[in-house]
Scaffold this motif. Structure first.
Motif, short mmCIF file in Angstrom:
data_model
loop_
_atom_site.label_atom_id
_atom_site.label_comp_id
_atom_site.label_asym_id
_atom_site.label_seq_id
_atom_site.Cartn_x
_atom_site.Cartn_y
_atom_site.Cartn_z
N GLN A 101 0.82 -1.21 0.00
CA GLN A 101 0.00 0.00 0.00
C GLN A 101 0.86 1.25 0.00
N ARG A 102 0.42 2.23 -0.78
CA ARG A 102 1.10 3.53 -0.79
C ARG A 102 0.44 4.41 0.26
N CYS B 107 0.71 7.67 2.71
CA CYS B 107 1.39 8.95 2.77
C CYS B 107 0.94 9.72 4.00
N PHE C 244 -2.16 8.24 -3.82
CA PHE C 244 -1.90 7.31 -2.72
C PHE C 244 -3.11 6.45 -2.41
N ASP C 245 -2.86 5.30 -1.79
CA ASP C 245 -3.93 4.42 -1.35
C ASP C 245 -4.56 4.94 -0.06
N ARG D 271 -10.25 6.89 2.30
CA ARG D 271 -8.79 6.81 2.18
C ARG D 271 -8.07 7.86 3.02
N CYS E 9 5.91 8.11 10.78
CA CYS E 9 5.79 7.39 9.50
C CYS E 9 5.97 5.89 9.70
N ALA F 7 3.88 4.55 6.75
CA ALA F 7 3.87 5.48 5.62
C ALA F 7 5.26 5.51 4.99
N ARG F 8 5.30 5.40 3.67
CA ARG F 8 6.57 5.47 2.94
C ARG F 8 6.77 6.83 2.29
N PHE F 9 5.76 7.70 2.43
CA PHE F 9 5.82 9.02 1.81
C PHE F 9 5.39 10.10 2.80
N GLU G 56 14.03 5.04 3.83
CA GLU G 56 12.90 4.40 3.14
C GLU G 56 11.73 5.36 2.91
N GLU H 39 10.18 8.78 1.44
CA GLU H 39 10.37 9.82 0.43
C GLU H 39 9.46 11.00 0.73
#
Length: 160
Positions: free
Chosen positions: A2-3, A5, A29-30, A64, A78, A83-85, A112, A114
């Protein structure tokens, strides 16, 4: 994967500039977590609970979008929410210089994660929570800078 953010900020108060960035980021984003950072050195105008309630109400029909408050380093939050963003809104070049420095530090702390920058729509580029708080404090017409939910709850617009 999953994206997820995180859009961190104080959101004191939530402005049309914030919702512009949120609305435009959502298709990317998801899941978008609006993270209300608690900074012990700042005294907010509105409670964390009030800010959380505003965001939940504004986005009640958008599953979402999640909202949470947090203390400490944004990159640690994060990790906690997976969360990766990190999303940041940019109004001016000076915002970018400041935000890039933070993004660089965050990247060193957690490689990891961004940071994604979105520029705000031109009609919202002058809206800053700090300025909106001053307009509210001195009884000016702040409703034009705020989502209706926020303006109504602080009695800037008559309820319909």
């Amino acid at each position: 994967m999953q994206r997820i953010c995180l859009f961190p900020g104080t959101f004191d108060p939530v402005t049309l500039g914030h919702t512009d960035i949120i609305d435009r980021a959502l298709p990317l984003f998801d899941e978008l977590v609006i993270g209300i950072g608690i900074n012990s050195s700042k005294v907010p105008m509105f409670t964390v609970e009030q800010r959380v309630e505003w965001i939940r109400e504004i986005y009640k029909h958008e599953p979402r979008i999640k909202v949470a408050s947090y203390e400490g380093l944004t990159v640690n939050f994060c990790k906690e929410i997976k969360a990766r963003f990190i999303l940041r809104g940019i109004r001016y070049v000076s915002d970018f210089e400041y935000e890039k420095a933070i993004a660089d530090i965050n990247r060193k702390l957690e490689h990891e994660v961004e940071t994604i920058f979105l520029t705000c729509s031109p009609e919202y580029s002058t809206i800053a929570s700090t300025l909106v708080r001053d307009v509210i404090r001195y009884k000016g017409d702040a409703a034009q800078f705020l989502p209706d939910v926020v303006a109504n709850s602080i009695n800037l617009k008559p309820s319909i």
